[in-house]
Design an enzyme around this catalytic site. Structure first.
Site, PDB file in Angstrom:
ATOM      1  N   ASP A 195       0.849  -1.414  -0.097  1.00  0.00           N
ATOM      2  CA  ASP A 195      -0.120   0.470  -0.036  1.00  0.00           C
ATOM      3  C   ASP A 195       0.802   1.297   0.283  1.00  0.00           C
ATOM      4  OD1 ASP A 195      -1.939  -1.441   0.368  1.00  0.00           O
ATOM      5  OD2 ASP A 195      -2.765  -0.847   2.007  1.00  0.00           O
ATOM      6  N   ASP A 196       0.150   2.227  -0.292  1.00  0.00           N
ATOM      7  CA  ASP A 196       0.749   4.235  -0.242  1.00  0.00           C
ATOM      8  C   ASP A 196       1.843   4.141  -1.303  1.00  0.00           C
ATOM      9  OD1 ASP A 196      -1.362   4.119   1.423  1.00  0.00           O
ATOM     10  OD2 ASP A 196       0.274   3.544   3.588  1.00  0.00           O
ATOM     11  N   HIS A 235       3.579  -2.901   2.951  1.00  0.00           N
ATOM     12  CA  HIS A 235       3.921  -1.141   2.353  1.00  0.00           C
ATOM     13  C   HIS A 235       4.820  -0.880   1.787  1.00  0.00           C
ATOM     14  CE1 HIS A 235       0.456  -0.650   6.170  1.00  0.00           C
ATOM     15  NE2 HIS A 235      -0.107  -0.007   5.400  1.00  0.00           N
ATOM     16  N   HIS A 250      -6.249   3.489  -4.311  1.00  0.00           N
ATOM     17  CA  HIS A 250      -5.671   3.343  -3.370  1.00  0.00           C
ATOM     18  C   HIS A 250      -6.385   4.484  -2.629  1.00  0.00           C
ATOM     19  CE1 HIS A 250      -5.196   1.828   0.586  1.00  0.00           C
ATOM     20  NE2 HIS A 250      -4.534   2.863   1.543  1.00  0.00           N
ATOM     21  N   HIS A 296      -5.665   9.229  -0.189  1.00  0.00           N
ATOM     22  CA  HIS A 296      -5.559   8.659   1.172  1.00  0.00           C
ATOM     23  C   HIS A 296      -6.429   9.360   2.023  1.00  0.00           C
ATOM     24  CE1 HIS A 296      -3.600   6.231   4.167  1.00  0.00           C
ATOM     25  NE2 HIS A 296      -3.674   5.285   2.844  1.00  0.00           N
TER      26      HIS A 296
END
Length: 708
Positions: A77-78, A229, A128, A132
């Site tokens: 993620d991210d 991540h 995503h 965010h």
């Protein structure tokens, strides 16, 4: 049209900063995270089901899907992150493993090459959101926008669209609640599969590589979606853990596959073509440009910060030294200069001012002859002077040929070896000529700059110019005097040795700043050019923005012309080379480059006030203002001016500086495009009276001053 191009540049600069702030989550960012709420509205099949939720069908209830045993879907993620994502991809490639990267639009827009590498190496990419946020706080409009912008970034980066989505701040399926479930259903209706996780490595806690491996390991041979991540902080432990985790799980018989492969479904990625593809590419290109422009602006801000400190430091130190030098007891330039001098007054349509100008010269305490050169005036300027019937005042008429030609004509008619030049809208004090010519007691001096002051300072724009003249011009001249590279003898009050003028060929019409041109020519010929602080002249400054624009546009463009004309001094020897390697760089830095970059201080102030960090931004801006205020106060003290005018200094820095920036930028554009600026006559009102025509208040030194 004159304001259009500079205004567009300013708008473009602000637009680039806004775009950067948007992509870096400084604008419209929402960092709220909703605490857990009740789950009674969430179906049990979802709470007790697998980590994949398919709510795309409006006719059938949402489905919960799990991962078959023996398969692991690694998710990150991210990202992408320029430091850690390549290392993660390297580990995956090393062990022939695939994964799903849930990228944010902000990061994908900034690092498109990494997204393309993910796709090229066979990994799947999911959304995503763009910035965010917790979507349970957002409206459907904001949710649509977050997804659309995220897809736009993917299209521009890798030319693909995805059907996979992971909500920010999500967890396991049993964590779905009454606030997040409606969002999941709505996103499903838009055609997305929501992907949660079933094993959380908790690598964001940075517990150590051993713990990450332990927490990412599923029980038995159970198929799982593993959360990791590749961005959001230091991911060195994640990379280290991958180096152990991937081979260990493969030895236990697990396969690392994409999500759709694990589910036996078609790929989640589809190619983007046509207009959507070009929109994405244009977006990524704009983001790349905004980052580059912002980096350049940041460098420019650092440069202007250094230039401001260096310039003000030099101004304070050298002007203090100059004042001590010329004010010490017994200081003399040489033998007193008592012989008569010629005062040249070039005039073109100066009927409002010319009488005051000539009358002020008649009060001179030094013997003079006055030559008024009428440059083809159509308003009776010459007639006004002739009808005054004043002794030693001569009128020379010529067809309109411009100020340099008028001055050269006046030099030809001058009877004396020292020639004073002034403008037709300027008045002298009785002591001005005498003070102005005393430096010629030194035979090395070829020209002298006087102290030009604003006479009509009773308006706001006049007060701003008054501050500029006292601080920016006269304080500068003290500095340049000691550095022996005075850039300009002001047209309002200057004096020349005839021999010096003849040696350099007189006044040139090659540039629109004949005063700067002749000054540089004198330096190159080896003459000293000095500043006489007590030789005060009172001039009528422009009273409107349009008039000010015209004047400064000519000044700045003419200065650029003069610098370019005398660029050969950079490689020459002797006095010319000294001026070229000292004077030209200083003039270019402080009169051309620094004013062009100065508005960056205010641009970043505005940006910082809106998007932060507000406190640091204000402190930095006030620090710069304080430095300027100290210099201005010292300049006012040296010139024995009242400090009350400095009240408008902050407003001058905010508004007046922007106008000067736009003028300078327009001059740059004119120069770079090969334009030719014509001389523009300013409208005069004659509000500056000759000294003595109205009782003048006394200054702190006891001398009388004219009343504007």
């Amino acid at each position: 049209m004159r304001y259009l191009l500079p205004s567009l540049v300013l708008v473009a600069m602000l637009a680039m900063l806004m775009l950067r702030g948007y992509v870096h989550s400084e604008i419209l960012a929402d960092h709220r995270v909703r605490p857990p709420v009740a789950t009674d509205q969430v179906p049990d099949r979802i709470l007790d089901g697998g980590p994949v939720i398919d709510a795309r069908s409006a006719a059938a209830p949402a489905k919960s899907l799990g991962i078959p045993d023996g398969r692991l879907v690694l998710t990150f993620d991210d990202g992408p992150d320029p430091r850690w994502t390549p290392k993660v991809l390297d580990e995956l490639k090393k062990y022939h493993a695939h994964a799903v990267f849930f990228v944010t639009g902000t990061m994908a827009s900034r690092y498109p090459a990494l997204v393309k590498r993910m796709v090229d190496e066979g990994h799947e990419v999911g959304l995503h959101t763009f910035s965010h946020p917790d979507l349970s706080y957002q409206t459907r409009t904001r949710t649509n926008w977050e997804l659309t912008q995220n897809q736009l970034a993917l299209a521009g980066a890798a030319g693909v669209r995805t059907s996979l989505f992971r909500p920010p701040y999500s967890s396991f399926a049993d964590a779905m609640d009454n606030k997040s479930w409606p969002v999941t259903k709505y996103i499903g209706s838009l055609g997305y599969i929501t992907v949660l996780d079933s094993v959380d490595s908790e690598d964001w806690k940075r517990p150590g590589a051993d713990r990450i491996v332990e927490w990412a390991t599923p029980k038995g041979h159970r198929g799982s979606i593993v959360l990791m991540h590749d961005s959001g902080g230091d991911r060195s432990q994640t990379v280290e853990a991958l180096g152990r985790y991937l081979p260990a799980m493969q030895e236990r018989g697990f396969r690392f596959v994409n999500l759709t492969e694990a589910l036996g479904a078609p790929s989640a990625l589809t190619p983007v073509t046509g207009a959507d593809l070009w929109k994405g590419k244009a977006w990524v290109a704009a983001v790349t440009l905004s980052d580059s422009v912002t980096d350049v602006l940041a460098v420019g801000l650092a440069v202007i910060g250094v230039l401001v400190l260096v310039r003000f430091g030099l101004m304070l130190a050298l002007s203090f030294a100059h004042a001590r030098k010329v004010r010490r007891r017994g200081f003399r330039w040489g033998d007193p200069v008592t012989e008569p001098v010629t005062v040249l007054v070039p005039a073109y349509n100066e009927r409002e001012c010319i009488a005051n100008t000539v009358r002020s010269l008649m009060e001179s305490g030094h013997p003079i002859e006055v030559v008024v050169v009428d440059d083809g005036s159509t308003d009776g300027t010459a007639d006004i002077v002739e009808e005054m019937w004043l002794p030693n005042v001569h009128v020379v008429r010529q067809e309109n040929a411009g100020k340099p030609a008028a001055l050269n004509n006046g030099i030809a008619h001058a009877r004396h070896d020292i020639i004073v030049m002034m403008d037709g809208d300027t008045v002298f004090e009785p002591s001005t000529v005498g003070e102005l010519v005393q430096p010629f007691g030194d035979p090395r001096v070829g020209a002298v700059a006087g102290n030009a002051k604003v006479g009509n300072r009773d308006t706001l724009i006049g007060a701003w110019q008054h501050i500029e003249y006292v601080m920016g011009f006269n304080l500068d001249r003290r500095m340049y005097d000691l550095l022996r590279c005075m850039p300009t003898i002001p047209g309002a009050v200057g004096a020349f040795r005839r021999q010096a003028l003849e040696r350099v060929g007189g006044m040139s019409d090659d540039t629109l700043a004949e005063d700067t041109d002749i000054t540089m020519a004198l330096h190159r010929d080896g003459w000293r050019v000095v500043y006489a602080e007590r030789a005060r002249a009172w001039t009528e400054a422009p009273e409107s923005v349009q008039q000010l624009w015209s004047q400064r546009y000519r000044w700045s463009y003419g200065t650029m012309q003069a610098i370019w004309k005398h660029r050969g001094a950079l490689v020459e020897r002797g006095p010319s080379g000294r001026f070229g390697r000292v004077g030209l760089p200083l003039v270019s830095l402080f009169m051309v480059l620094a004013p062009l970059l100065a508005p960056l201080i205010d641009v970043f102030l505005l940006y910082g006030l809106v998007f932060g960090p507000t406190q640091k931004t204000i402190v930095a801006w006030l620090g710069v203002l304080l430095v300027q205020a100290v210099c201005a106060a010292y300049a006012f003290r040296l010139d024995r001016e009242r400090m009350t005018h400095l009240i408008s200094l902050p407003l001058q820095q905010i508004l007046y500086r922007q106008l000067m920036y736009v003028v300078l930028l327009q001059s740059w554009i004119t120069a770079l495009t090969g334009g030719r600026l014509r001389w523009q006559k300013l409208r005069r009102t004659g509000v500056v009276e000759a000294p003595g025509s109205v009782p003048a208040p006394r200054g702190r030194s006891g001398e009388r001053r004219p009343v504007a």
